[in-house]
Write an enzyme that holds these catalytic residues in place. Structure first.
Site, short mmCIF file in Angstrom:
data_model
loop_
_atom_site.label_atom_id
_atom_site.label_comp_id
_atom_site.label_asym_id
_atom_site.label_seq_id
_atom_site.Cartn_x
_atom_site.Cartn_y
_atom_site.Cartn_z
N ALA A 60 1.00 -1.19 0.10
CA ALA A 60 -0.08 -0.18 0.17
C ALA A 60 0.73 1.16 0.03
CB ALA A 60 -0.86 0.00 1.29
N GLN A 92 -4.82 -7.09 -5.91
CA GLN A 92 -4.97 -7.77 -4.67
C GLN A 92 -6.25 -7.11 -3.95
OE1 GLN A 92 -2.82 -6.64 -1.03
NE2 GLN A 92 -2.05 -8.81 -1.11
N CYS A 146 -3.01 -8.36 6.92
CA CYS A 146 -2.73 -6.83 7.27
C CYS A 146 -2.67 -6.92 8.93
CB CYS A 146 -4.00 -6.10 6.73
SG CYS A 146 -3.83 -4.11 7.20
N LYS A 206 -2.92 -14.72 0.36
CA LYS A 206 -1.73 -14.23 1.02
C LYS A 206 -2.23 -13.96 2.51
CE LYS A 206 1.95 -10.88 1.45
NZ LYS A 206 1.69 -9.77 2.07
N GLY A 262 8.83 -12.94 3.34
CA GLY A 262 9.39 -12.47 4.46
C GLY A 262 11.05 -12.53 4.50
N ASP A 263 11.72 -11.17 4.60
CA ASP A 263 12.90 -10.94 4.73
C ASP A 263 13.77 -11.42 3.62
OD1 ASP A 263 12.26 -10.20 7.35
OD2 ASP A 263 13.07 -12.04 8.47
C1 LIG Z 1 4.55 0.06 3.73
C2 LIG Z 1 3.96 -1.66 3.71
C3 LIG Z 1 2.56 -1.73 2.87
C4 LIG Z 1 2.26 -2.99 2.72
N1 LIG Z 1 1.08 -3.33 2.04
C5 LIG Z 1 0.63 -4.24 1.80
C6 LIG Z 1 -0.41 -4.71 1.03
O1 LIG Z 1 -0.98 -3.92 0.46
N2 LIG Z 1 -0.66 -6.09 0.81
C7 LIG Z 1 0.23 -7.10 1.32
O2 LIG Z 1 -0.30 -8.11 1.07
N3 LIG Z 1 0.99 -6.82 1.92
C8 LIG Z 1 1.38 -5.45 2.30
N4 LIG Z 1 2.68 -5.36 2.89
C9 LIG Z 1 3.46 -6.63 3.61
C10 LIG Z 1 4.42 -6.81 2.48
O3 LIG Z 1 3.62 -7.36 1.24
C11 LIG Z 1 5.23 -8.18 3.16
O4 LIG Z 1 4.21 -9.29 3.20
C12 LIG Z 1 5.79 -8.06 4.21
O5 LIG Z 1 6.37 -6.47 4.49
C13 LIG Z 1 7.00 -9.23 4.45
O6 LIG Z 1 7.70 -8.98 3.73
P1 LIG Z 1 9.28 -8.48 3.55
O7 LIG Z 1 10.15 -9.00 4.65
O8 LIG Z 1 9.76 -8.85 2.15
O9 LIG Z 1 8.81 -7.27 3.69
C14 LIG Z 1 3.02 -4.09 3.40
C15 LIG Z 1 4.28 -3.85 3.91
C16 LIG Z 1 4.73 -2.48 3.98
C17 LIG Z 1 5.88 -2.30 4.83
#
Ligand SMILES: Cc1cc2nc3c(=O)[nH]c(=O)nc-3n(C[C@H](O)[C@H](O)[C@H](O)COP(=O)(O)O)c2cc1C
Length: 355
Positions: free
Chosen positions: A2, A54, A85, A127, A189-190
């Site tokens: 988002a 999504q 979320c 998801k 994740g990560d």
């Molecule tokens: C600013 C921000 C906005 C996010 N918005 C969404 C979203 O709209 N839909 C979603 O499935 N995940 C959203 N996420 C979660 C990420 O898609 C992801 O699941 C989460 O950050 C873990 O993955 P990462 O470690 O690669 O960041 C958001 C994360 C952040 C930091």
């Protein structure tokens, strides 16, 4: 993500490497009500294929109707349902990461989306997180329910809602889900570097990876991922001059998408710190870049950067973006005692998108 993965950013990323680039979260109710901001958010570039949308929903009927609208109006080629979320305003009403706990309601929402998408042959994916907290895990059960409902794949973010974005994602949980399901499982994740993606695949056996924060200020991560999955060793380490060129293009694409120079520049401001992370750039210049309103102003400030400055390799493999602390998960009263309650939680349908 988002506020991040709009048309402009998706284009920038897609130019780096192939992948499935998903739009910002769209709420089913706002879509059905044709909220103007939401309709703008589901815009795809003409050449953008597949169009990956999504959706966030808490009501099987509204979700089904929203997907029927997507089908009837040919708005997307793939639908992902987001149950991850962790935002208190969402879980407090029983939505987002709190919802899979109500297992029957969860299954009905997923089934409604799959049934509505099936006539058009549009794949639906889910998801989700591991669960509400360590004592209330839902991922295996929810994954099996989603599989039964006919989804094409499930993506697991290896954290609970209580963890928010803190600590490390649990890749063992991802491996466990992969073992439990017959359909493709994607791990999330990560993933900060392309080699993390290879490691995740090796450790968990997943069929693909989902990248969130790792691409903030780093669209070229997708070039690295493409190289890594093709077995090539090269990784991009752009100089500050190359990063500045990417920043300029990002701002330009935002201006084009928003149709206003000021709005595009204002939206670009949040990306400045991510692009410059680790580079030796003074705080005054950083502040000025993060307050631009015109492209000419951005150009003048970017010209002050040393284009030959090498990429700060000490930032590789480190978290980017949000890393907030774990926290209590706010839930509707009696939520944990209502696993088999199928009723739609009141007020959990968000009226606005992008949350
Ligand atoms: C600013 C921000 C906005 C996010 N918005 C969404 C979203 O709209 N839909 C979603 O499935 N995940 C959203 N996420 C979660 C990420 O898609 C992801 O699941 C989460 O950050 C873990 O993955 P990462 O470690 O690669 O960041 C958001 C994360 C952040 C930091």
């Amino acid at each position: 993500m988002a506020g991040i993965t709009n048309v402009a950013f998706r284009r920038l990323c897609r130019e780096q490497g192939d992948g499935l680039y998903i739009c910002e979260m769209i709420t089913t109710r706002a879509l059905l009500e044709r909220n103007p901001r939401t309709l703008r958010m589901i815009a795809f570039a003409p050449e953008e294929r597949p169009r990956s949308l999504q959706l966030y929903g808490t009501d099987p009927e509204i979700t089904g109707a929203a997907v029927r609208m997507v089908v009837a109006e040919n708005l997307a080629d793939h639908i992902d349902l987001n149950f991850g979320c962790p935002v208190p305003k969402v879980t407090r009403k029983g939505g987002g990461a709190a919802l899979p706990w109500r297992r029957r309601l969860f299954a009905r929402i997923v089934r409604a989306a799959v049934e509505a998408a099936a006539p058009a042959g549009i794949p639906v994916t889910v998801k989700m997180r591991k669960g509400i907290d360590d004592d209330h895990l839902t991922y295996v059960e929810a994954g099996l329910a989603a599989q039964d409902a006919g989804v094409a794949a499930v993506a697991l973010h290896g954290r609970t809602a209580a963890q928010r974005y803190s600590g490390n994602a649990d890749w063992e949980a991802i491996a466990e889900l992969k073992q439990a399901l017959d359909i493709p499982v994607l791990g999330n994740g990560d993933i900060w570097e392309a080699d993390d993606a290879l490691r995740m695949v090796e450790q968990t056996g997943v069929d693909g990876v989902v990248v969130g924060r790792g691409c903030l200020g780093r669209p070229w991560l997708f070039a690295d991922l493409a190289a890594a999955f093709a077995g090539r060793p090269e990784r991009k380490l752009p100089t500050l001059g190359e990063v500045a060129a990417m920043m300029r293009r990002h701002a330009e694409l935002l201006v084009e998408w928003l149709g206003s120079e000021r709005d595009g520049c204002v939206d670009f401001r949040k990306h400045v710190a991510w692009y410059l992370k680790g580079f030796p750039v003074g705080s005054e210049l950083r502040r000025a870049l993060a307050s631009v309103s015109r492209l000419a102003e951005l150009d003048a400030l970017l010209a002050e950067l040393d284009p030959a400055e090498p990429f700060p390799v000490h930032t590789l493999g480190k978290p980017r973006g949000r890393t907030n602390s774990p926290g209590k998960v706010f839930l509707p009263e009696g939520w944990l005692e209502s696993r088999d309650d199928e009723s739609v939680p009141e007020g959990a349908e968000l009226a606005d998108s992008g949350g």
